[in-house]
Design a protein around this motif. Structure first.
Motif: not given
Length: 240
Positions: A182-195
């Motif tokens: 679950t945490l990895e999924g949340l982090n993946a969303q953040l990476i996309d948004e930061l890019e």
């Protein structure tokens, strides 16, 4: 010039019988033109050969080859040979960083003067700092703001309230997460948004929208804070 001198002579003679105020007016008529002052920018003289010359890689005297004292105020973009803009090639930046570190590596100065050994360590530290600043989008953005004479806002009063509510909810999602997946999924969303925000920053800087730049950088800080919370939660799950 002769006419100016003759005029001054007449003015001096006039002091014998002309009132002071009239003398002052007479002297003003023959005042020499003011000399314009020009400032010339140049590199400091080399501490070794005492000559002023263009520095190689902004660090080395082209006359005698000695490593100069660190210039802590140098523009990071200039130091790493990049134009002053937000957009840059990360691989090219890394190559430039490694080339500079090779030039000032302490091993190259182990048999040189103590001053150059100190300069080597100082330049190496500054190059590391410059690279870290320019290689990270949020730090590069803040540095560019600083070059523009602008400062980051000290509070979140200008942020959209809906955005702040969304950040609170995402923090709660991290707290409620019970597994690493679950945490990895949340982090993946953040990476996309930061890019996406980094691409937005490039457009904002090009259009000189510094207000939009500040707002975007503050938003990125919130996302990075949530990323940090995710890492801490992952560590706590590993330890349990």
């Amino acid at each position: 010039m002769r006419s100016v001198i003759n005029g001054l002579k007449r003015a001096v003679k006039a002091t014998n019988y002309t009132p002071l105020a009239q003398n002052a007016n007479l002297f003003r008529q023959f005042r020499l033109p003011e000399t314009r002052q020009f400032s010339v920018e140049s590199s400091p003289a080399c501490w070794n050969c005492q000559k002023k010359s263009e520095l190689k890689q902004n660090m080395i005297c082209s006359g005698c080859g000695h490593l100069q004292d660190v210039n802590s105020g140098i523009n990071y973009f200039k130091l790493l040979s990049f134009p002053i803009q937000f957009s840059l090639e990360s691989q090219k930046l890394t190559r430039s960083f490694r080339q500079l570190q090779t030039i000032v590596h302490p091993d190259k100065y182990s048999n040189r003067t103590s001053r150059e050994q100190t300069n080597s360590a100082d330049w190496s530290s500054l190059i590391n700092k410059a690279y870290k600043t320019l290689s990270t989008p949020i730090e590069r953005g803040q540095y560019l703001l600083q070059l523009e004479g602008e400062q980051m806002p000290q509070d979140n009063s200008d942020l959209n309230k809906e955005f702040l509510m969304a950040m609170m909810e995402r923090n709660e999602e991290v707290e409620d997460a019970e597994d690493n997946h679950t945490l990895e999924g949340l982090n993946a969303q953040l990476i996309d948004e930061l890019e996406d925000m980094a691409q937005k920053l490039n457009i904002l800087f090009e259009s000189q929208d510094l207000s939009g730049v500040k707002e975007t950088l503050v938003a990125m800080k919130y996302l990075l804070s949530i990323q940090n919370s995710i890492k801490q939660k992952q560590q706590s799950l590993l330890g349990s």
